[in-house]
Design a protein around this motif. Structure first.
Motif, PDB file in Angstrom:
ATOM      1  N   LYS A 193      -7.267   3.659 -11.428  1.00 52.39           N
ATOM      2  CA  LYS A 193      -6.032   3.950 -10.672  1.00 52.39           C
ATOM      3  C   LYS A 193      -6.135   3.445  -9.240  1.00 52.39           C
ATOM      4  O   LYS A 193      -5.176   2.859  -8.704  1.00 52.39           O
ATOM      5  CB  LYS A 193      -5.754   5.453 -10.667  1.00 52.39           C
ATOM      6  N   MET A 194      -7.272   3.648  -8.613  1.00 52.21           N
ATOM      7  CA  MET A 194      -7.471   3.143  -7.249  1.00 52.21           C
ATOM      8  C   MET A 194      -7.404   1.625  -7.224  1.00 52.21           C
ATOM      9  O   MET A 194      -6.821   1.024  -6.311  1.00 52.21           O
ATOM     10  CB  MET A 194      -8.813   3.634  -6.701  1.00 52.21           C
ATOM     11  N   GLY A 195      -7.992   0.989  -8.226  1.00 54.55           N
ATOM     12  CA  GLY A 195      -7.966  -0.466  -8.301  1.00 54.55           C
ATOM     13  C   GLY A 195      -6.556  -1.002  -8.473  1.00 54.55           C
ATOM     14  O   GLY A 195      -6.170  -2.008  -7.852  1.00 54.55           O
ATOM     15  N   LYS A 196      -5.771  -0.346  -9.311  1.00 59.05           N
ATOM     16  CA  LYS A 196      -4.382  -0.766  -9.520  1.00 59.05           C
ATOM     17  C   LYS A 196      -3.575  -0.651  -8.229  1.00 59.05           C
ATOM     18  O   LYS A 196      -2.750  -1.521  -7.910  1.00 59.05           O
ATOM     19  CB  LYS A 196      -3.736   0.055 -10.628  1.00 59.05           C
ATOM     20  N   ASP A 197      -3.810   0.425  -7.478  1.00 54.16           N
ATOM     21  CA  ASP A 197      -3.113   0.597  -6.198  1.00 54.16           C
ATOM     22  C   ASP A 197      -3.498  -0.503  -5.213  1.00 54.16           C
ATOM     23  O   ASP A 197      -2.642  -1.028  -4.485  1.00 54.16           O
ATOM     24  CB  ASP A 197      -3.434   1.962  -5.598  1.00 54.16           C
ATOM     25  N   ARG A 198      -4.776  -0.836  -5.199  1.00 53.86           N
ATOM     26  CA  ARG A 198      -5.252  -1.874  -4.267  1.00 53.86           C
ATOM     27  C   ARG A 198      -4.679  -3.237  -4.630  1.00 53.86           C
ATOM     28  O   ARG A 198      -4.230  -4.000  -3.764  1.00 53.86           O
ATOM     29  CB  ARG A 198      -6.793  -1.932  -4.305  1.00 53.86           C
ATOM     30  N   VAL A 199      -4.665  -3.543  -5.915  1.00 50.78           N
ATOM     31  CA  VAL A 199      -4.110  -4.810  -6.381  1.00 50.78           C
ATOM     32  C   VAL A 199      -2.610  -4.890  -6.092  1.00 50.78           C
ATOM     33  O   VAL A 199      -2.092  -5.927  -5.650  1.00 50.78           O
ATOM     34  CB  VAL A 199      -4.389  -4.991  -7.886  1.00 50.78           C
ATOM     35  N   LYS A 200      -1.891  -3.786  -6.311  1.00 52.31           N
ATOM     36  CA  LYS A 200      -0.447  -3.755  -6.096  1.00 52.31           C
ATOM     37  C   LYS A 200      -0.086  -4.112  -4.657  1.00 52.31           C
ATOM     38  O   LYS A 200       0.923  -4.797  -4.407  1.00 52.31           O
ATOM     39  CB  LYS A 200       0.095  -2.371  -6.441  1.00 52.31           C
ATOM     40  N   ASP A 201      -0.885  -3.656  -3.706  1.00 50.07           N
ATOM     41  CA  ASP A 201      -0.640  -3.957  -2.297  1.00 50.07           C
ATOM     42  C   ASP A 201      -0.674  -5.465  -2.064  1.00 50.07           C
ATOM     43  O   ASP A 201       0.180  -6.037  -1.373  1.00 50.07           O
ATOM     44  CB  ASP A 201      -1.684  -3.249  -1.431  1.00 50.07           C
ATOM     45  N   HIS A 202      -1.651  -6.136  -2.650  1.00 47.00           N
ATOM     46  CA  HIS A 202      -1.764  -7.594  -2.503  1.00 47.00           C
ATOM     47  C   HIS A 202      -0.608  -8.302  -3.208  1.00 47.00           C
ATOM     48  O   HIS A 202      -0.029  -9.256  -2.663  1.00 47.00           O
ATOM     49  CB  HIS A 202      -3.100  -8.072  -3.075  1.00 47.00           C
ATOM     50  N   LEU A 203      -0.287  -7.848  -4.409  1.00 50.01           N
ATOM     51  CA  LEU A 203       0.775  -8.497  -5.179  1.00 50.01           C
ATOM     52  C   LEU A 203       2.136  -8.343  -4.501  1.00 50.01           C
ATOM     53  O   LEU A 203       2.957  -9.270  -4.505  1.00 50.01           O
ATOM     54  CB  LEU A 203       0.837  -7.905  -6.591  1.00 50.01           C
ATOM     55  N   SER A 204       2.384  -7.174  -3.906  1.00 51.00           N
ATOM     56  CA  SER A 204       3.684  -6.929  -3.277  1.00 51.00           C
ATOM     57  C   SER A 204       3.898  -7.813  -2.047  1.00 51.00           C
ATOM     58  O   SER A 204       5.040  -8.018  -1.622  1.00 51.00           O
ATOM     59  CB  SER A 204       3.813  -5.452  -2.880  1.00 51.00           C
ATOM     60  N   HIS A 205       2.798  -8.338  -1.499  1.00 51.23           N
ATOM     61  CA  HIS A 205       2.903  -9.242  -0.355  1.00 51.23           C
ATOM     62  C   HIS A 205       2.680 -10.698  -0.759  1.00 51.23           C
ATOM     63  O   HIS A 205       2.398 -11.553   0.076  1.00 51.23           O
ATOM     64  CB  HIS A 205       1.920  -8.827   0.741  1.00 51.23           C
TER      65      HIS A 205
END
Length: 244
Positions: A193-205
């Protein structure tokens, strides 16, 4: 100056290009680099699992392989931090202590020892920078957001010298990716879950690449990206700093 190149086992086995890029980058910068072929695991996984008392063999082997170099440099912040804080041997305590003071993570070495200011690298892509927990709070590669203190980032300083590279903003640029070594095994669901949140931040930008100074964190995020069928790739910072 003679540098002993310390390549962690997971880099050697899964991401050899990160080790090759580290070697090539250092030699480009005029450093004499040697690779002790007898090196193996630094013992961090065993120590993290509570078996530090069984680590003497790994510790002594590290001292035997790296004791004579002016500096020891590695493309892995977590392994370097382990050596800095925990390397000891019963047979050669003074030599082990000396190594703890001359082992450097690659970014740390480039900024603090070589004081690199004019890299000739080119990488025309949108890049997200992951600043690992141990890099921030153990090696002090960048400032921690929980402190009321002036901002700095040694990886950012180096990436700003790369031609064509666009370093994207992140909502939480020092958030943990959730890997945490053995943490991702014993707390798998939380880690993912933490990894998905971290990846999402990069993808959203709209990152095209995610980089950092530790392949273990990047490996964790790469697994998530692949399971999401994302075109975003991970690259160790050495590979970008060495790009032409």
């Amino acid at each position: 100056m003679i540098v002993g190149l310390f390549i962690p086992c997971y880099v050697d086995q899964f991401y050899p290009n990160a080790g090759i890029a580290t070697y090539q980058l250092l030699t480009k910068l005029g450093v004499e680099v040697r690779y002790p072929t007898g090196q193996t695991c630094c013992g961090q996984p065993m120590a993290n699992s509570g078996f530090e008392h069984l680590n003497q063999g790994c510790n002594q082997l590290f001292v035997d392989n790296f004791g004579e170099y002016d500096y020891i440099v590695s493309p892995s912040g977590s392994c370097v931090l382990h050596i800095k804080e925990h390397l000891h041997t019963d047979a050669q305590p003074e030599k082990a202590l000396a190594i703890r003071h001359k082992v450097y993570e690659l970014v740390e070495f480039l900024v603090d020892v070589l004081k690199v200011k004019n890299l000739q690298a080119k990488f025309p892509h949108r890049v997200g920078l992951h600043q690992s927990c141990h890099g921030q709070r153990g090696l002090f590669l960048s400032q921690m957001s929980e402190l009321n203190a002036p901002y700095f980032s040694k990886p950012h300083e180096l990436l700003s010298q790369v031609g064509g590279l666009t370093l994207i903003p992140l909502d939480r640029e020092d958030e943990c990716c959730g890997f945490g070594g053995t943490f991702c095994v014993v707390e798998e669901a939380v880690s993912v879950k933490m990894g998905k949140d971290r990846v999402k931040d990069h993808l959203s930008h709209k990152a095209e690449y995610i980089t950092g100074s530790d392949m273990s964190c990047l490996m964790h995020m790469e697994g998530i990206l692949k399971r999401q069928n994302s075109p975003v790739k991970v690259l160790h910072i050495a590979e970008i700093l060495n790009a032409e």
